[in-house]
Design a protein around this motif. Structure first.
Motif, PDB file in Angstrom:
ATOM      1  N   ARG A   6      -4.801  -1.452  17.658  1.00 31.11           N
ATOM      2  CA  ARG A   6      -4.448  -0.226  17.039  1.00 31.11           C
ATOM      3  C   ARG A   6      -4.274   0.643  18.289  1.00 31.11           C
ATOM      4  O   ARG A   6      -3.381   1.544  18.132  1.00 31.11           O
ATOM      5  N   GLU A  18       0.837  -1.103   0.203  1.00 30.44           N
ATOM      6  CA  GLU A  18      -0.103   0.074  -0.028  1.00 30.44           C
ATOM      7  C   GLU A  18       0.845   1.202   0.041  1.00 30.44           C
ATOM      8  O   GLU A  18       0.342   2.290  -0.374  1.00 30.44           O
ATOM      9  N   HIS A  19       2.169   0.985   0.311  1.00 31.44           N
ATOM     10  CA  HIS A  19       2.985   2.272   0.494  1.00 31.44           C
ATOM     11  C   HIS A  19       4.093   2.202  -0.571  1.00 31.44           C
ATOM     12  O   HIS A  19       5.012   3.235  -0.759  1.00 31.44           O
ATOM     13  N   HIS A  53       4.093  -3.391  14.237  1.00 29.19           N
ATOM     14  CA  HIS A  53       3.235  -3.063  13.256  1.00 29.19           C
ATOM     15  C   HIS A  53       1.775  -3.828  13.831  1.00 29.19           C
ATOM     16  O   HIS A  53       2.039  -5.131  14.263  1.00 29.19           O
TER      17      HIS A  53
END
Ligand code: RTP
Ligand code: MG
Length: 153
Positions: A88, A54-55, A118
């Protein structure tokens, strides 16, 4: 419980090198989450590129892939009610300067790159399934009753 879910979490190389694996695992256990998969490995570059796909277009992408493949990591799968949001929240903001004390990053992270752990993004609908599938085979995730431990006592 219908809203139980599995979420992907990984101890990054900075935390592994600093001996923080147990600390991260312990915090997630203390929160009541259930560990269903864990391993230690040097992540192959190809898998790191997929993980952070995604990055791909971001300026920090190459550094990110270099970092995550620079030493051992501990990919894990944890299960629980609203597990993704819980984790998160426990991890804190990406930038340690913004992460609240009491969060894992707020207590341990050194900088934006070396931020200890992560976790799959709860705002990204398919992130968990995708990341679990990238890092684990089905037979590496186990089924058991978390509270069925009478035999211990
Ligand atoms: P992660 O994916 O590693 O759990 O981190 P995150 O969701 O909190 O943050 P994300 O936006 O997905 O970024 C992934 C990692 O890239 C590094 N980063 N560097 N130089 C920069 O501006 C920058 N922004 C992000 C961080 O190490 C972040 O954890
Ligand atoms: Mg992310």
């Amino acid at each position: 419980m219908s809203d139980r879910e599995r979420t992907f979490v990984m101890v990054k190389p900075d935390a592994f090198a600093r001996g923080l694996v147990g600390e991260v695992v312990s915090r997630l256990e203390d929160r009541g989450l259930k560990l269903v998969g864990i391993k230690v490995e040097n992540m192959p570059r190809e898998r790191a590129e997929e993980h952070y796909g995604e990055h791909e277009d971001k300026p920090f992408y190459d550094d990110l892939v270099d970092f995550i493949t620079s030493g051992p990591v501990v990919p894990m799968v944890w299960e629980g009610q609203d597990a993704t949001r819980q984790v998160r929240q426990m991890i804190g903001e990406t930038d340690p300067l913004e992460a609240e004390p009491g969060t894992i990053r707020g207590d341990y992270a050194l900088d934006l790159g070396r931020n200890v752990v992560h976790a799959a993004d709860h705002e990204d609908e398919g992130a968990n399934e995708r990341e679990i599938a990238i890092h684990f085979d089905d037979d590496e995730l186990i089924d058991y009753d978390q509270h069925d431990a009478e035999w211990l006592y």
